[in-house]
Design a protein around this motif. Sequence first.
Motif, PDB file in Angstrom:
ATOM      1  N   ARG A 356       0.846  -1.171   0.385  1.00  0.00           N
ATOM      2  CA  ARG A 356      -0.314  -0.420   0.212  1.00  0.00           C
ATOM      3  C   ARG A 356       0.862   1.288   0.309  1.00  0.00           C
ATOM      4  O   ARG A 356       0.335   1.851  -0.847  1.00  0.00           O
ATOM      5  N   ARG A 357       1.273   1.417   0.702  1.00  0.00           N
ATOM      6  CA  ARG A 357       2.966   2.469   0.623  1.00  0.00           C
ATOM      7  C   ARG A 357       3.599   2.886  -0.746  1.00  0.00           C
ATOM      8  O   ARG A 357       3.969   3.676  -0.841  1.00  0.00           O
ATOM      9  N   ALA A 358       3.748   1.681  -1.630  1.00  0.00           N
ATOM     10  CA  ALA A 358       4.739   1.539  -2.562  1.00  0.00           C
ATOM     11  C   ALA A 358       4.070   1.971  -3.869  1.00  0.00           C
ATOM     12  O   ALA A 358       3.711   3.356  -4.906  1.00  0.00           O
ATOM     13  N   ARG A 359       1.785   1.734  -3.178  1.00  0.00           N
ATOM     14  CA  ARG A 359       0.792   2.459  -3.955  1.00  0.00           C
ATOM     15  C   ARG A 359       0.867   3.646  -4.185  1.00  0.00           C
ATOM     16  O   ARG A 359       0.704   4.576  -4.792  1.00  0.00           O
ATOM     17  N   MET A 360       1.517   4.484  -3.422  1.00  0.00           N
ATOM     18  CA  MET A 360       1.250   6.022  -2.863  1.00  0.00           C
ATOM     19  C   MET A 360       2.602   6.499  -3.688  1.00  0.00           C
ATOM     20  O   MET A 360       2.331   8.021  -4.174  1.00  0.00           O
ATOM     21  N   VAL A 361       3.674   6.103  -3.717  1.00  0.00           N
ATOM     22  CA  VAL A 361       4.714   6.199  -4.569  1.00  0.00           C
ATOM     23  C   VAL A 361       4.527   5.727  -6.485  1.00  0.00           C
ATOM     24  O   VAL A 361       5.101   6.882  -7.218  1.00  0.00           O
ATOM     25  N   ALA A 393       9.497   1.712   1.487  1.00  0.00           N
ATOM     26  CA  ALA A 393       8.296   1.329   0.801  1.00  0.00           C
ATOM     27  C   ALA A 393       7.978   2.451  -0.289  1.00  0.00           C
ATOM     28  O   ALA A 393       7.813   2.279  -1.032  1.00  0.00           O
ATOM     29  N   ALA A 394       8.869   3.809   0.811  1.00  0.00           N
ATOM     30  CA  ALA A 394       8.651   5.499  -0.274  1.00  0.00           C
ATOM     31  C   ALA A 394       9.744   5.840  -1.953  1.00  0.00           C
ATOM     32  O   ALA A 394       9.480   5.889  -1.842  1.00  0.00           O
ATOM     33  N   ARG A 395      10.406   4.164  -1.499  1.00  0.00           N
ATOM     34  CA  ARG A 395      11.576   4.305  -2.739  1.00  0.00           C
ATOM     35  C   ARG A 395      11.279   3.462  -3.716  1.00  0.00           C
ATOM     36  O   ARG A 395      11.880   3.548  -4.693  1.00  0.00           O
TER      37      ARG A 395
END
Length: 894
Positions: A356-361, A393-395
């Motif tokens: 989910r955090r990866a999908r944000m970026v 994940a933000a990366r």
Amino acid sequence: MLFSDIEGSTSLLQGLGSRWGEALSTHRRILRACFAAHGGHEMGTEGDSFFIVFRSAQEALSAAIEAQQGLQRQEWPDQVPVKVRIGLHTGEPELYEDSYIGLDVHRAARISATAHGGQIVLSASTQVLTGSGPGFETRDLGWHRLKDLSEPEHLFDVVAPGMQQDHAALRSLGTTANLPSYATEIIGRSREVAEICEAIGRDGNVLMTLTGAGGTGKTRLAVAVAKELEPQLQCDIYFVALHTADRSALMWSAIAEAVSAPGDADQLPDERVLRFFDQRPGFLVLDNLEQIPDADVVVSRLLDEAPGLRILATSRRPLHLVDEYQYPVSPLPVPDAAADEGVEQARTAAVDLFVRRARMVRPAFTLTPDNVDDVVAICRRLDGLPLAIELAAARSRLLGPKALLQRLDDAAPDVTSQHRVERQRTLPATIRWSYDLLNESDQRVFRHLGVFSSHFDLEAVSEVVAARDRDPLDVVAHLVDVNLLEIVEGSDGEPRLFLLETIRGFARHRLQESDEHDAVHLAHARWGREVAAQISSLLHGPRQMSALDRMKAVEEDIRSALDWCLAPNTAPTSERAQCGFALLEPMDDYWYRFGYIAEGRGWHERALRLLAGDDVPDSVQVVDALHGEGVLALQAMDLTTGTHALERALAMANRLDDAQREARESNSLGIARREAGDIPGARDLIERSLAIARRIGDRHREATALSNVVHLHMDGGDYSAAVDAARRAIAVDQELHDPWGVAINQCNLVVALLNSQGPGPAHVQLCEVAADAVALDDIDLTIDLIETCAAIWAGLGNAERAATLLGAADRQRELAGIPRAAPDQTHLDRFIEPARRSVPDLVWHQAWEQGASLSIQEAVAEGSSPTSEQLAVPPPRTDSAQDDLDDERRGEHV
């Protein structure tokens, strides 16, 4: 009275860029046209907010509805709507110069602050006058507690065509609307939320502590639990952030502030909190207790003395109390294996969080058979720690799971070491890895943000962070994207930024290691000085409540700035020290007026240690710092320290040829001489101040000196001259439109009349001026007033009432740390001692004990006429002159 402001104006400013000015002008044009059409009178405009008064509640509501309808119809730049919140209240404010002041003004402002963009909220006093009419209806929103107001308010909002109809819960105290509001939902904690709610719901569980290492998400989990519990708790919910508290006194203060526990400004925070919860159920979320050594003592007292209270705490260690129910917060579960079991079997909470955090970026990111092994390996490598997973994940914007895993292995080999202490090195290593991936510019910004101690806004970023002309939103946007910076919505609807404690510690360490350290701290101190000056200028008048809210928001950063500026061994000639001296000046009035005299003295003593040498430079900043120390020391009756500081200030003002400051220091030093018993010396200095003020045409300084001449006459026994001098001083203050000075000298006149004409005329005068004096919210002046009441009732022959009032005054002096000066004791004894001798000691003592339990408001009501119940909640002082400490005007008290 109508208050309005734009919700989320800071975000709009950044989002619209150069078109913000156009949107702001359009907003003002729409609102002003509607206000004018219904007879509204504009009392003040600050930024995007309005304060408007109307003769009719119906006209005010019509103007508000038409304003919201006009805003809703407007085509806004870039289709970004401007949403305005409006509050209406009908009351009896006090007219001062070209504006209104008083408790009803504050109530109107607080009502407006509960609203959301597009909403109109009404007090009951307005709703009863407007009802529902053609084209609109009012909805009953129930009773709500508002910050700094002791009694709940019955509130309504408005439904009308062309207005937004649905709004979230009001931003009142004790509701989940005041819990932190995060930009992302909590993931993978449904089981924990259910278990904690069930445990709290069981009878007898009054204290639960969520324990766990940094990065496990204890705060987010506690907030989710509080939101889930709201329907069944049937009591107010309060979130208390304690990350900046390091001792019990600060913990009590933070709780008192969070719940807005009513009480006198000089009442101790623990007394206010325990009295507030005495007969009231409540649910406290106490966040970050681990750094407070005696947090267990505070929590134990809360549970022992507030039987209706339940507490949910977060801490890295338990409190070890008998009533404590510990709930260890573990990292998120990770799969035992992946490749052999497929994608769906691998989807544990840790993996879901990563996805989910990866999908944000990277919105197209999905978990596939090709990347599932790498995602699982990342989550396992990071021990399932939510914060570490979010950072990784933000990366995903630039790096796929395989590349992320390789980077983690390369950058942080200690994370995978078989000999590491489990999970204790994972998060620091992940933060370092995430930092290393930033470009040089963002690394610099991140380091600089470490200087902040609490939440901050975009304006603070632009003032403090060396971003080479980059837009503040651009500066922080990437750091938010990569989860190194958090963003929440403040109580005013504006975004607030902050670093989690673990991340803040890393940023500060990097800043400390850099050669930018001093420059960033100096920029931070300059920003603090400017913010403090802005707030100080608003502490008088209709914006006092919002000014106090802003002060609470920046208080920790101002303390941090002072700590750096006034650090030991700092050269007094340096810009660092000079900035610290300058920062003291706008804070002095706040410390004095709102019961922080001890804290103010502490910072001034730090400054004095730097100024102890012979090489101190002459500057107005140093004069002001010495002046502040002098008057605060005199307030505490530390005559040696105060006199020495004021003597140095006067000598330096002379060398600088600064006549205004020379007049000020002569007056203050005269007060010090008088309190030390040197009446001739006091007379010379005060008359010198008066002469200088008249020579330079400074009417404010002239009025200050005239106030003290009254006391010189009384010290000499010339009470008729004192009456005449007080009346002359009142006339000058009225000419200056200075309500604070008027009230001071009206109280001086009461004392002069008591001594010259007796208690009867003095009591008549007292009843005429008591309301104005108490309305100034000046603790020292109010104590003087109570003592004068005691002397008057003693003179009238009512010894028991005199003893009661004296007990109240003595107790308030003890709480405020303001001893009675020797000359005042002499004047008081003239009336009190005969009364004391007229009744048995036991009777006097019992009456005194009864008075010691009274609040300030109760004491004033006891001492003045029966109609003085209206003084029970004093509105703020209204002095607009801020060129020096207001408190030196009073003569015998500084």
